[in-house]
Design a protein around this motif. Structure first.
Motif, PDB file in Angstrom:
ATOM      1  N   SER A 223       0.826  -1.212   0.000  1.00 14.79           N
ATOM      2  CA  SER A 223       0.000   0.000   0.000  1.00 14.79           C
ATOM      3  C   SER A 223       0.859   1.260   0.000  1.00 14.79           C
ATOM      4  O   SER A 223       0.507   2.271  -0.613  1.00 14.79           O
ATOM      5  CB  SER A 223      -0.947   0.006   1.207  1.00 14.79           C
ATOM      6  OG  SER A 223      -0.219   0.007   2.420  1.00 14.79           O
ATOM      7  N   GLN A 224       2.019   1.207   0.664  1.00 13.73           N
ATOM      8  CA  GLN A 224       2.916   2.365   0.652  1.00 13.73           C
ATOM      9  C   GLN A 224       3.437   2.636  -0.758  1.00 13.73           C
ATOM     10  O   GLN A 224       3.514   3.785  -1.206  1.00 13.73           O
ATOM     11  CB  GLN A 224       4.108   2.121   1.606  1.00 13.73           C
ATOM     12  CG  GLN A 224       3.735   1.976   3.071  1.00 13.73           C
ATOM     13  CD  GLN A 224       3.633   3.302   3.810  1.00 13.73           C
ATOM     14  OE1 GLN A 224       3.820   4.369   3.229  1.00 13.73           O
ATOM     15  NE2 GLN A 224       3.334   3.246   5.091  1.00 13.73           N
ATOM     16  N   LEU A 225       3.777   1.578  -1.487  1.00 16.58           N
ATOM     17  CA  LEU A 225       4.319   1.735  -2.832  1.00 16.58           C
ATOM     18  C   LEU A 225       3.257   2.106  -3.861  1.00 16.58           C
ATOM     19  O   LEU A 225       3.586   2.559  -4.950  1.00 16.58           O
ATOM     20  CB  LEU A 225       5.035   0.448  -3.265  1.00 16.58           C
ATOM     21  CG  LEU A 225       6.346   0.125  -2.546  1.00 16.58           C
ATOM     22  CD1 LEU A 225       6.914  -1.200  -3.031  1.00 16.58           C
ATOM     23  CD2 LEU A 225       7.371   1.239  -2.756  1.00 16.58           C
ATOM     24  N   SER A 226       1.998   1.884  -3.527  1.00 10.38           N
ATOM     25  CA  SER A 226       0.930   2.215  -4.472  1.00 10.38           C
ATOM     26  C   SER A 226       0.580   3.701  -4.450  1.00 10.38           C
ATOM     27  O   SER A 226      -0.216   4.166  -5.265  1.00 10.38           O
ATOM     28  CB  SER A 226      -0.329   1.395  -4.160  1.00 10.38           C
ATOM     29  OG  SER A 226      -0.924   1.813  -2.936  1.00 10.38           O
ATOM     30  N   ARG A 227       1.197   4.444  -3.545  1.00  9.16           N
ATOM     31  CA  ARG A 227       0.954   5.876  -3.464  1.00  9.16           C
ATOM     32  C   ARG A 227       1.685   6.600  -4.595  1.00  9.16           C
ATOM     33  O   ARG A 227       2.715   6.131  -5.088  1.00  9.16           O
ATOM     34  CB  ARG A 227       1.449   6.426  -2.121  1.00  9.16           C
ATOM     35  CG  ARG A 227       0.837   5.741  -0.902  1.00  9.16           C
ATOM     36  CD  ARG A 227       1.576   6.117   0.373  1.00  9.16           C
ATOM     37  NE  ARG A 227       1.511   7.534   0.623  1.00  9.16           N
ATOM     38  CZ  ARG A 227       0.576   8.130   1.347  1.00  9.16           C
ATOM     39  NH1 ARG A 227      -0.384   7.410   1.894  1.00  9.16           N
ATOM     40  NH2 ARG A 227       0.588   9.417   1.535  1.00  9.16           N
ATOM     41  N   GLU A 228       1.159   7.741  -5.004  1.00  4.32           N
ATOM     42  CA  GLU A 228       1.814   8.549  -6.038  1.00  4.32           C
ATOM     43  C   GLU A 228       3.211   8.940  -5.581  1.00  4.32           C
ATOM     44  O   GLU A 228       4.184   8.803  -6.309  1.00  4.32           O
ATOM     45  CB  GLU A 228       0.975   9.803  -6.328  1.00  4.32           C
ATOM     46  CG  GLU A 228       1.458  10.583  -7.525  1.00  4.32           C
ATOM     47  CD  GLU A 228       1.172   9.864  -8.838  1.00  4.32           C
ATOM     48  OE1 GLU A 228       2.097   9.766  -9.661  1.00  4.32           O
ATOM     49  OE2 GLU A 228       0.028   9.398  -9.029  1.00  4.32           O
ATOM     50  N   ASN A 229       3.288   9.468  -4.372  1.00  8.67           N
ATOM     51  CA  ASN A 229       4.568   9.750  -3.745  1.00  8.67           C
ATOM     52  C   ASN A 229       4.903   8.562  -2.846  1.00  8.67           C
ATOM     53  O   ASN A 229       4.231   8.328  -1.845  1.00  8.67           O
ATOM     54  CB  ASN A 229       4.483  11.036  -2.917  1.00  8.67           C
ATOM     55  CG  ASN A 229       5.795  11.375  -2.229  1.00  8.67           C
ATOM     56  OD1 ASN A 229       6.724  10.573  -2.205  1.00  8.67           O
ATOM     57  ND2 ASN A 229       5.872  12.566  -1.670  1.00  8.67           N
ATOM     58  N   LYS A 230       5.924   7.822  -3.184  1.00 12.95           N
ATOM     59  CA  LYS A 230       6.189   6.556  -2.507  1.00 12.95           C
ATOM     60  C   LYS A 230       6.975   6.706  -1.199  1.00 12.95           C
ATOM     61  O   LYS A 230       7.403   5.712  -0.611  1.00 12.95           O
ATOM     62  CB  LYS A 230       6.901   5.599  -3.460  1.00 12.95           C
ATOM     63  CG  LYS A 230       6.003   5.208  -4.636  1.00 12.95           C
ATOM     64  CD  LYS A 230       6.733   4.367  -5.662  1.00 12.95           C
ATOM     65  CE  LYS A 230       5.785   3.936  -6.762  1.00 12.95           C
ATOM     66  NZ  LYS A 230       5.159   5.061  -7.479  1.00 12.95           N
ATOM     67  N   LYS A 231       7.178   7.940  -0.771  1.00 17.52           N
ATOM     68  CA  LYS A 231       7.812   8.153   0.528  1.00 17.52           C
ATOM     69  C   LYS A 231       7.021   7.438   1.612  1.00 17.52           C
ATOM     70  O   LYS A 231       5.791   7.491   1.644  1.00 17.52           O
ATOM     71  CB  LYS A 231       7.884   9.658   0.838  1.00 17.52           C
ATOM     72  CG  LYS A 231       8.453   9.966   2.209  1.00 17.52           C
ATOM     73  CD  LYS A 231       8.390  11.459   2.517  1.00 17.52           C
ATOM     74  CE  LYS A 231       8.771  11.734   3.964  1.00 17.52           C
ATOM     75  NZ  LYS A 231       8.628  13.167   4.324  1.00 17.52           N
ATOM     76  N   GLY A 292       3.987  -9.038  -5.598  1.00 14.54           N
ATOM     77  CA  GLY A 292       2.710  -9.405  -6.207  1.00 14.54           C
ATOM     78  C   GLY A 292       1.926 -10.365  -5.338  1.00 14.54           C
ATOM     79  O   GLY A 292       0.700 -10.246  -5.211  1.00 14.54           O
ATOM     80  N   ALA A 293       2.631 -11.320  -4.727  1.00 15.44           N
ATOM     81  CA  ALA A 293       1.956 -12.276  -3.842  1.00 15.44           C
ATOM     82  C   ALA A 293       1.424 -11.586  -2.595  1.00 15.44           C
ATOM     83  O   ALA A 293       0.302 -11.842  -2.159  1.00 15.44           O
ATOM     84  CB  ALA A 293       2.922 -13.402  -3.459  1.00 15.44           C
ATOM     85  N   MET A 294       2.221 -10.681  -2.029  1.00 17.19           N
ATOM     86  CA  MET A 294       1.788  -9.977  -0.824  1.00 17.19           C
ATOM     87  C   MET A 294       0.584  -9.092  -1.114  1.00 17.19           C
ATOM     88  O   MET A 294      -0.320  -8.962  -0.275  1.00 17.19           O
ATOM     89  CB  MET A 294       2.946  -9.137  -0.267  1.00 17.19           C
ATOM     90  CG  MET A 294       2.626  -8.444   1.036  1.00 17.19           C
ATOM     91  SD  MET A 294       4.018  -7.462   1.665  1.00 17.19           S
ATOM     92  CE  MET A 294       5.081  -8.744   2.291  1.00 17.19           C
ATOM     93  N   ALA A 295       0.559  -8.481  -2.308  1.00 20.03           N
ATOM     94  CA  ALA A 295      -0.563  -7.627  -2.690  1.00 20.03           C
ATOM     95  C   ALA A 295      -1.767  -8.444  -3.169  1.00 20.03           C
ATOM     96  O   ALA A 295      -2.813  -7.867  -3.479  1.00 20.03           O
ATOM     97  CB  ALA A 295      -0.129  -6.657  -3.785  1.00 20.03           C
ATOM     98  N   GLN A 296      -1.588  -9.773  -3.250  1.00 28.15           N
ATOM     99  CA  GLN A 296      -2.658 -10.692  -3.676  1.00 28.15           C
ATOM    100  C   GLN A 296      -3.198 -10.328  -5.064  1.00 28.15           C
ATOM    101  O   GLN A 296      -4.401 -10.371  -5.318  1.00 28.15           O
ATOM    102  CB  GLN A 296      -3.789 -10.725  -2.642  1.00 28.15           C
ATOM    103  CG  GLN A 296      -3.336 -11.210  -1.275  1.00 28.15           C
ATOM    104  CD  GLN A 296      -4.456 -11.265  -0.251  1.00 28.15           C
ATOM    105  OE1 GLN A 296      -5.586 -10.843  -0.502  1.00 28.15           O
ATOM    106  NE2 GLN A 296      -4.153 -11.790   0.920  1.00 28.15           N
TER     107      GLN A 296
END
Length: 424
Positions: A223-231, A292-296
């Motif tokens: 979910s953190q990496l799916s943000r526009e700003n990945k901070k 990918g597995a963690m994000a299901q």
């Protein structure tokens, strides 16, 4: 000493090394081995220890001809401490050690053999190694040939199809082996889920008082990496969360090799580590397939079409690029953004003696506004060159080089090789 996260292939590769390069091998698994604990907890008489290892393994130890491989040493700090005495008192004995979570090894009062061991890091398989596993030898060799950029560009569709498969499978050796054997996506996902479960168990067993916080951070990465700003945003863990509460948990995950922490740079200059801002960073997973597995994400969504490259606002692609870059030795990675500005460089690398500003593009829009501004305005006249990793082929511009995403690993490897300073 071979470092690396659990199940990246440490035991397998060292056993193969011992079998192929030595007359015989003494292999001992130290996990829950009370005899080994007793052997190393007494005095550090190397002659006595060698006799004990020979008795435990049933193998004769011959200097220069036998490899001693002590595996799963993380629970017996005395084994690691003894390497100092092997180096000093028995330099003709070849010995290697490995274990899960060596990065978080608690020496419990035993001295670490600083300066007495060579430490190597083993990472998940890169895309190039994935090609090797699939038997795509011609495509692999071509990627490493200089001067064949036009031919490589013409073969881009086949490289991209294999890259799509790599995004799904990732580089964990067991997942790759399952894919090569069965070509069954569900079987591959079962392997990936089992590895993630093992990581969760390691966190529960070894992270101590930071277990719950480490688990929250680890599970938040998709979910953190799916943000526009990945901070990394602590408030995404729970309302009111503060950095100080999670600092130790993040350090544990990083030391364990489960995540890669990429800090923001206050300045782009050598050495990059001088300019890391410790309170602003991104966290990436050690393997894109596990992400990918963690994000299901259903396997079909990753293996069919091009959505996987741009899904989650390019999270898969940035994670992929970072893992390919770090697998080359002596690469330091940060990222750079300007205060009160939308300008941000996805990565800034220190490779050998060179700094590489990098933008990553997963979608068709490959305009590199931030990279152009950084190179042509902020650093005009510096001779610094920008690099863009994207779905497009090799292309040279006056201020930037475009590298296809499937060629990241060979490109960084060449840069690392060129950046070496020859010994006098």
């Amino acid at each position: 000493m071979l470092y690396g996260a659990r199940q990246v292939g440490k035991t397998y590769i060292l056993k193969e090394f011992g079998k192929n390069e030595f007359d015989n091998m003494v292999y001992i698994n130290c996990y829950l081995n009370t005899a080994v604990r007793t052997l190393f907890s007494e005095d550090k008489d190397i002659s006595r220890i060698l006799l004990g290892l020979s008795a435990l393994s049933g193998e004769k130890i011959e200097p220069g001809r036998t490899l001693i491989f002590l595996d799963e040493v993380q629970d017996i700090p005395e084994v690691v401490a003894s390497l100092k005495y092997f180096c000093e008192d028995a330099p003709d004995i070849y010995i290697v050690v490995a274990g899960s979570l060596l990065g978080v090894l608690n020496m419990a009062g035993s001295p670490f053999p600083t300066g007495k061991v060579d430490i190597l890091h083993l990472y998940p398989m890169t895309y190039a190694e994935f090609l090797d596993a699939l038997g795509e030898n011609a495509k692999l060799e071509l990627l490493y040939k200089e001067g064949e950029e036009n031919l490589i560009n013409s073969l881009a569709p086949s490289y991209i199809e294999l890259l799509r498969q790599y995004y799904f499978v990732g580089g964990m050796p067991e997942a790759v082996a399952e894919f090569v054997h069965s070509r069954n996506p569900e079987a591959v996902r079962e392997v990936q889920n089992a590895i993630l479960s093992a990581y969760e168990a390691d966190i529960a067993k070894h992270a101590g008082s930071d277990t719950q916080k480490a688990r929250m951070v680890f599970q938040s990465i998709p979910s953190q990496l799916s943000r526009e700003n990945k901070k990394f945003i602590f408030g995404a863990l729970r309302k009111g969360a503060r950095a100080a509460e999670y600092e130790n948990a993040i350090q544990w995950l990083s030391d364990a090799g489960l995540v890669y922490k990429v800090c923001r740079l206050s300045k782009v200059a050598m050495p990059l580590s001088f300019y890391f801002e410790k309170d602003a960073f991104k966290l990436f997973l050690l393997d894109v397939g596990l992400l990918g597995a963690m994000a299901q994400v259903p396997p079909a969504l990753m293996l069919i079409g091009d959505n996987v490259f741009s899904e989650f606002k390019g999270a898969f692609t940035e994670n992929y690029v970072l893992t390919q870059m770090l697998a080359s030795r002596n690469v330091v990675a940060g990222y750079y953004s300007k205060e009160n500005s939308s300008m941000e460089l996805d990565f800034v690398l220190q490779v050998g003696t060179e700094i590489l500003p990098v933008e990553v593009k997963a979608e068709e829009n490959v305009k590199s506004k931030s990279l152009r501004l950084f190179i042509t305005v902020d650093n005009a006249g510096s001779n610094m060159r920008g690099y863009r990793f994207s779905m497009k082929g090799y292309k040279e511009q006056d201020w930037m080089t475009n590298i296809p995403l499937f060629a990241v690993s060979p490109f960084i490897s060449r840069k690392a090789e060129y950046g070496k300073i020859n010994k006098i």
